[in-house]
Motif scaffolding. Structure first.
Motif: not given
Ligand code: SF4
Ligand code: SF4
Ligand code: SF4
Ligand code: SF4
Lengths: 280, 259
Positions: A157-158, A151, A154, A39
């Motif tokens: 994608f996570f 926040l 990320r 990221n």
């Protein structure tokens, strides 16, 4: 207000860039095309190009860690790029929070919401200093626990978890409590990047400022309207926006019916004979 | 506005901002202090520095998560009880496979996962402990042995120690015993324990290990070091046994059988 028929070229390009960056990062987790991993804090492109957020790395250094080569190299690359094109190009063209706060600002003006809290536009530098002191004092990258920028990024994608609450908070804050509150007053990430791009080459210039007919469209559309006044109105100042708070978003270029603005360099001079000025 | 009131206004504004920023800082500091406690079921990937150092070193990029072949790592999300954006795994739901080439460490750009760790057997993510002797099937006298069989360091990190099964009087209990000098804390044993709730669990090192007082000396080790007894002449050992018990050399305690 002067109507302007032409398409907002820079706005479309900017949204395109924001989408393209997101798509690059999403291609891996969604479709299995691993062009970029990670990221904005750190990413590796094509298993070759490291890119690190120099701000998060600075906090890590202050927390007492000596990073490995890739993190340092990535930060150097990113720092040099933004130092050239303008630090807050990150804000206008890359940051995932920008579409959120732009939407809030747009909605705020559409709904005619006025007033709200008064906070200095310098508060972001106070918050920036606070995050750095906190890293030093706690030995931990404390800001990363709440940073809405990472926040959101990320999270995409996570996995989001409760990250959406931070994003919603920023949105509502901008919508209800303060015009351009987050990006224009508080965000320490933007503050950091503005310092990084303090002497940047790429700047919005005003090669035809003499043509300005005081419609104020640029002031209305600019997320950092304070940066425009001097180069537009003060004949003693060179016709180029040198304030590092300018995000190089290009909205003023789009909106100005008189074509006063254009991308240029920080060395922009007044045209020798003020060519745009109609002879007296 | 004259110069003095505008100066006063400036000072008031600056003071207000400083207070606001200070309050934000204190609030964030306090929040971070409680938000960064790692729950005992969450483990860092191999090579992770001490938790305090790790939180200053890891830049929350998730590269280790991406490059973990069995995909057992997660990047903590807000709302989960692990520092947001940092990598962890929970042994019972997905243990570390102890990849020989340590892709997680290689991927880490910062060295939050220490690049000096090149032999996965040297990793110390935690320590397995057979916590429940009352449900472990081997303790009940069966030959489950699953934790022992799955251990990547079988016979080093975990062994089966035979002892007499008092209940049946004619069987052996093969007690799984973990050895801290070899166990990496990968969690494969916990993950594969056949019980509903694992009887063997990986624990964070500080929970799993005791520690001798720094001034303690083990007599037999000192003797070895010195090459002979430290007390001369060596005192003859005397037994203080309860009635009906005697000591049989090499075997241990035995019940006195009337001759
Ligand atoms: S000010 Fe902060 S949130 Fe806004 S665009 Fe810039 S970095 Fe992103
Ligand atoms: S050693 Fe292998 S399984 Fe374990 S965390 Fe690293 S990459 Fe994942
Ligand atoms: S690769 Fe390293 S810096 Fe990135 S999330 Fe994993 S441990 Fe943290
Ligand atoms: S955690 Fe269990 S499986 Fe892993 S090394 Fe230790 S004893 Fe073996």
């Amino acid at each position: 207000m002067s109507a302007r028929a032409s398409v907002p070229k820079w706005l479309l390009l900017r949204r395109g860039a924001q989408l393209a960056f997101l798509a690059l990062f999403l291609a891996g987790p969604w479709f299995g095309f691993w062009i970029v991993k990670g990221n904005y804090n750190y990413s590796l492109t094509l298993d070759l190009l490291p890119l690190t957020d120099p701000y998060v790395l600075l906090q890590s250094l202050l927390a007492g860690h000596r990073p490995e080569r890739n993190a340092l190299l990535g930060a150097a690359i990113v720092a040099v790029c933004y130092a050239l094109v303008g630090g807050r190009v990150f804000c206008a063209w890359v940051c995932p929070v920008n579409p959120v706060t732009d939407l809030a600002a747009w909605l705020r003006s559409r709904l005619g919401i006025k007033g709200g809290a008064h906070v200095s536009r310098h508060a972001r530098f106070g918050l920036l200093a606070m995050t750095l002191v906190l890293a030093l004092a706690t030995g931990s990258i404390a800001w990363e626990f709440v940073n809405p920028v990472s926040l959101l990024h990320r999270g995409l994608f996570f996995g989001f978890g409760l990250a959406w609450t931070a994003v919603l908070a920023v949105f509502l804050f901008d919508l209800v409590f303060m015009n351009r509150g987050w990006c224009g007053h508080l965000c320490p990430v933007g503050a950091f990047y503005s310092l990084l791009g303090h002497r940047s080459l790429l700047r919005v210039a005003l090669p035809r400022r003499a043509a300005c007919d005081d419609c104020n469209d640029c002031f209305a559309v600019c997320p950092e309207p304070l940066v425009i006044r001097a180069p537009l109105k003060d004949a003693g100042v060179r016709p180029v926006i040198l304030s590092p708070q300018c995000t190089n978003c290009g909205r003023c270029i789009d909106v100005c019916a008189k074509d006063v603005f254009a991308f240029g360099t920080r060395f922009q001079h007044s045209p020798p004979l003020d060519a745009c000025q109609a002879p007296k | 506005m004259n110069a003095s009131t505008s100066r006063r206004q400036f000072i008031v504004d600056a003071a207000r901002m400083a207070c606001g920023v200070g309050m934000a800082g204190l609030g964030l500091g306090a929040y971070v202090k409680q938000a960064q406690a790692l729950p005992p079921v969450a483990f860092r990937p191999p090579g992770a520095r001490s938790e305090q150092d790790f939180l200053g070193a890891c830049i929350r990029c998730g590269l280790c998560v991406r490059d973990c072949p069995p995909q057992i790592l997660g990047l903590a999300q807000p709302g989960q009880p692990v520092a947001t954006g940092t990598p962890y795994f929970v042994a019972r739901s997905g243990a570390c496979e102890m990849c020989e080439n340590l892709p997680c460490i290689k991927a880490c750009p910062t060295g939050a996962l220490d690049h000096r760790l090149t032999d996965v057997a040297q990793a110390r993510m935690g320590l397995a402990v057979l916590v429940d002797h009352e449900t472990c099937l081997n303790f009940l006298g069966l030959r489950c042995d699953v934790c022992y069989r799955v251990c990547p360091l079988i016979d080093k990190a975990i062994t089966l120690e035979p002892r007499h099964n008092e209940r049946t009087g004619r069987h052996t209990i093969f007690e799984p015993v973990v050895h801290a000098d070899a166990c990496t804390g990968c969690g494969k044993c916990e993950a594969s324990c056949v019980l509903e709730v694992a009887a063997i669990k990986v624990l964070p090192m500080p929970l799993a290990k005791g520690e001798l007082g720094s001034h303690y000396r083990l007599g037999w080790k000192e003797k070895e070091k010195a090459g002979g007894s430290l007390v001369a002449p060596e005192i003859e050992h005397r037994y203080q046994l309860p009635e009906g018990l005697r000591y049989e050399a090499g075997k241990g305690l035995a019940t006195e059988t009337p001759q």
